[in-house]
Design an enzyme around this catalytic site. Structure first.
Site: not given
Ligand SMILES: [Zn+2]
Length: 276
Positions: A2-3
């Site tokens: 996840p960014e």
């Protein structure tokens, strides 16, 4: 992993469900989930405290308590779930917070790289993070100056959380493609015009992804097993061998700083130090 857009999606989804509730207990179902702190000590620090706000900074999820902060990093496969008490049979739950109102905040993490911690003072964490790319205080001029002050290649520089917070492999490749910058370009060789274009590309790609609730490749989920829909909008990442959407050249994949890196060799030409 996840960014920024995926973490933002989680925060927007989970925040309203848990803010204002008190932490009545904490249980680690995997002993290292609070490492290097022990789960017992972490539980003692947070139990009895109300969750005031639930926010994102970089790729961190932050729960502001009455005293201090809980920080959560999802790493590869971490997910946060809210469940009514009694619904804890989910597989791969590594930690659970018992909240007031018979509700639980569950940390699910197949690969077990995610971490939960407590800090009295956030400064120790914040000092390691660069500017937030979507804040209005982060300007094109600032990015140009930051790039021009570095001797590193632009891709690993943008991945460095102390340079800019929140970007990872997907959005760096996408932003560099949109800005037509080769990922191995020396940051200081990027012209001011291109640096401004890169600033716009970073903000656009992150904003569009947040609107579509992030990119799901393998495991990113939020809420009741919902996935993000930005994957279809990716122009370059994960598309090795497919035609470039701009010029039709086959998209290349190379390794830069150990990371798989996608780019179009025609649209993103590598430039010399004085020719951008
Ligand atoms: Zn192209």
């Amino acid at each position: 992993m996840p960014e920024l857009p995926e973490v933002e999606t989680v925060v927007r989804h989970i925040g309203p469900l848990v803010s204002g509730r008190s932490i009545e207990g904490f249980t680690a179902h995997w002993h290292k989930v609070t490492a290097p702190e022990t789960a017992e000590r972490f539980a003692a620090q947070v139990t009895g405290q109300r969750i005031e706000t639930f926010v994102r900074r970089g790729k961190f999820i932050l729960l502001q308590l009455e005293h201090g902060w809980v920080h959560i990093h999802l790493r590869m496969t971490g997910q946060l779930l809210v469940a009514d008490n009694g619904q804890k049979s989910n597989a791969h739950i590594r930690a659970s917070f018992d909240l007031s109102g018979m509700r639980s905040l569950l940390f699910k993490d197949t690969r077990k790289f995610g971490r939960i911690g407590y800090l009295n003072d956030l400064a120790i964490l914040m000092d390691k993070l660069g500017p937030e790319p979507l804040e209005s205080s982060f300007t094109p001029h600032q990015l140009a100056n930051m790039l021009h002050g570095s001797r590193r290649q632009v891709k690993p520089l943008l991945l460095d959380q102390s340079f800019i917070a929140g970007l990872g492999n997907i959005y760096v490749d996408e932003a560099l493609f949109r800005a037509r910058i080769h990922p191995a370009t020396a940051a200081r060789a990027i012209s001011t015009v291109k640096a401004h274009r890169l600033h716009r590309a970073i903000q656009e790609v992150l904003t569009e992804s947040i609107r579509l609730k992030g990119t799901t490749f393998r495991s990113f989920r939020f809420g009741a097993d919902q996935s993000g829909e930005f994957r279809q909008s990716l122009q370059i990442f994960g598309r090795m061998g497919e035609p470039c959407p701009n010029c039709g050249t086959k998209i290349s994949k190379i390794r830069i700083a150990q990371r798989g890196t996608h780019f179009c060799g025609r649209c993103q030409r590598k430039i010399g130090a004085h020719n951008s």
